[in-house]
Design a protein around this motif. Structure first.
Motif, PDB file in Angstrom:
ATOM      1  N   GLY A   5      61.305  82.921  23.672  1.00  0.00           N
ATOM      2  CA  GLY A   5      61.532  83.378  22.312  1.00  0.00           C
ATOM      3  C   GLY A   5      62.706  84.343  22.249  1.00  0.00           C
ATOM      4  N   LEU A   6      63.453  84.281  21.162  1.00  0.00           N
ATOM      5  CA  LEU A   6      64.567  85.192  20.944  1.00  0.00           C
ATOM      6  C   LEU A   6      64.588  85.591  19.476  1.00  0.00           C
ATOM      7  N   ILE A   7      64.416  86.860  19.222  1.00  0.00           N
ATOM      8  CA  ILE A   7      64.439  87.362  17.845  1.00  0.00           C
ATOM      9  C   ILE A   7      65.694  88.199  17.661  1.00  0.00           C
ATOM     10  N   GLY A   8      66.582  87.706  16.807  1.00  0.00           N
ATOM     11  CA  GLY A   8      67.879  88.320  16.590  1.00  0.00           C
ATOM     12  C   GLY A   8      68.967  87.424  17.128  1.00  0.00           C
ATOM     13  N   TYR A   9      69.763  86.832  16.219  1.00  0.00           N
ATOM     14  CA  TYR A   9      70.798  85.873  16.615  1.00  0.00           C
ATOM     15  C   TYR A   9      72.181  86.391  16.219  1.00  0.00           C
ATOM     16  N   GLY A  10      72.389  87.680  16.532  1.00  0.00           N
ATOM     17  CA  GLY A  10      73.707  88.266  16.300  1.00  0.00           C
ATOM     18  C   GLY A  10      74.636  87.974  17.463  1.00  0.00           C
ATOM     19  N   VAL A  11      75.618  88.825  17.659  1.00  0.00           N
ATOM     20  CA  VAL A  11      76.626  88.604  18.696  1.00  0.00           C
ATOM     21  C   VAL A  11      75.979  88.495  20.077  1.00  0.00           C
ATOM     22  N   MET A  12      75.127  89.452  20.414  1.00  0.00           N
ATOM     23  CA  MET A  12      74.504  89.449  21.735  1.00  0.00           C
ATOM     24  C   MET A  12      73.429  88.368  21.834  1.00  0.00           C
ATOM     25  N   GLY A  13      72.692  88.165  20.755  1.00  0.00           N
ATOM     26  CA  GLY A  13      71.659  87.134  20.749  1.00  0.00           C
ATOM     27  C   GLY A  13      72.233  85.748  20.989  1.00  0.00           C
ATOM     28  N   LYS A  14      73.359  85.456  20.361  1.00  0.00           N
ATOM     29  CA  LYS A  14      74.011  84.154  20.565  1.00  0.00           C
ATOM     30  C   LYS A  14      74.398  83.967  22.030  1.00  0.00           C
ATOM     31  N   ALA A  15      74.950  85.029  22.623  1.00  0.00           N
ATOM     32  CA  ALA A  15      75.366  84.952  24.026  1.00  0.00           C
ATOM     33  C   ALA A  15      74.170  84.710  24.938  1.00  0.00           C
ATOM     34  N   ILE A  16      73.063  85.383  24.653  1.00  0.00           N
ATOM     35  CA  ILE A  16      71.838  85.198  25.437  1.00  0.00           C
ATOM     36  C   ILE A  16      71.328  83.771  25.296  1.00  0.00           C
ATOM     37  N   ALA A  17      71.259  83.283  24.054  1.00  0.00           N
ATOM     38  CA  ALA A  17      70.738  81.936  23.789  1.00  0.00           C
ATOM     39  C   ALA A  17      71.550  80.871  24.521  1.00  0.00           C
ATOM     40  N   LYS A  18      72.865  81.013  24.493  1.00  0.00           N
ATOM     41  CA  LYS A  18      73.723  80.021  25.149  1.00  0.00           C
ATOM     42  C   LYS A  18      73.453  79.960  26.642  1.00  0.00           C
ATOM     43  N   LYS A  19      73.317  81.128  27.273  1.00  0.00           N
ATOM     44  CA  LYS A  19      73.048  81.165  28.713  1.00  0.00           C
ATOM     45  C   LYS A  19      71.677  80.570  29.031  1.00  0.00           C
ATOM     46  N   LEU A  20      70.685  80.874  28.210  1.00  0.00           N
ATOM     47  CA  LEU A  20      69.343  80.327  28.430  1.00  0.00           C
ATOM     48  C   LEU A  20      69.347  78.806  28.315  1.00  0.00           C
TER      49      LEU A  20
END
Length: 293
Positions: A5-20
């Protein structure tokens, strides 16, 4: 594939999601911003309707949120918060920059639900995702599975010693960021007012080996010279973080005069309408003030 789960899709959230996603995790995202959700859909994540919905679909939940108030609401809201439906053994890892009290409150609430919770703020700029450092308040919750998830977007995990300590380390780091950012903007503004070519100044200092050369100076200098104030880290966010630092100093009865002046600069920048721009836009405030002489 494991769900994260990822809550928050801002600048850092997008970077995290892409790596995951690149590491074959299925990412379930919630963000209250509709435009961010539309972008998330295009990038292939699964969309959730609320923080509660995220907790129904995942056992490991990462937070990447802008301020303490939102973090408290996302976790503890009795209508739609994570803890409304989170099952025993769920792990919440907050990568946001918030005050230690926020983490302590959420830790206490989570414990009552037998949910694990820790602060884990990020040291690193968005473009260096994969090489970030995470400062973990409760390192004891890091099992092999969670460690593998975190190491998709970070290369270093530091045990900060206790819940909230990660937050303190991050706030102190951002006070340093504020000071270096401000003096860089100030010096480049003075350089321009002295009719010294900005490129000459930047090239001379950056290649000199002088102790004053920092990674932040190397990043901000070219942006300012090109009048490129596109946002990497906004003045609004820096303003919030400096206030968190001032609150810490008040709590411990410590005086931090440099950060107090940085706060004046960020407040002034926001009053001029630059709040959503990059912190390098503080340069424009110096130019505005000097133009009024």
């Amino acid at each position: 594939m494991e769900n994260v789960g990822l809550i928050g899709y801002g600048v850092m959230g997008k970077a995290i999601a892409k790596k995951l996603m690149n590491s074959n995790y299925q990412v379930f995202v919630y963000d209250k911003n509709k435009s961010e959700i539309e972008l998330a859909k295009k990038q292939g994540v699964f969309i959730c309707s609320s923080p509660q919905d995220v907790s129904l679909k995942t056992k490991i939940i990462l937070l990447s949120l802008p301020n303490p108030k939102i973090v408290l609401d996302v976790v503890g809201n009795e209508t739609h918060g994570i803890l409304k439906s989170a099952s025993s053994g769920t792990i919440i890892v907050d990568t946001s920059t918030v005050d230690p009290q926020t983490s302590k409150i959420n830790y206490s609430k989570s414990s009552l639900k037998k949910v694990e919770y820790t602060d884990s703020p990020i040291l690193g700029r968005p473009e260096f995702v994969g090489n970030w450092t995470l400062v973990i308040g409760r390192n004891s919750i890091i099992n092999n599975n969670l460690k593998n998830i975190l190491l998709t977007f970070a290369s270093n995990i530091v045990d900060a010693g206790a819940i909230g300590n990660g937050n303190i380390l991050k706030i102190l780091n951002n006070l340093m960021f504020g000071a270096i950012n401000s003096i860089t903007c100030e010096v480049l503004s003075l350089c321009k007012d002295q009719s010294i070519d900005l490129n000459l100044f930047f090239d001379t200092i950056s290649k000199s080996g002088a102790a004053t050369t920092s990674k932040l100076f190397l990043e901000l200098g070219p942006k300012i010279i090109k009048n490129d104030f596109s946002t990497v880290f906004s003045i609004n966010n820096l303003n919030k973080d400096i206030q968190l630092g001032l609150d810490l100093s008040k709590e411990s009865k410590s005086k931090i005069t440099i950060s107090e002046n940085v706060k004046k600069l960020t407040n002034l920048s926001i009053s001029y309408g630059f709040g959503d721009e990059d912190t390098s836009a503080i340069f424009k405030i110096y130019q505005q003030m000097n133009d009024k002489k």
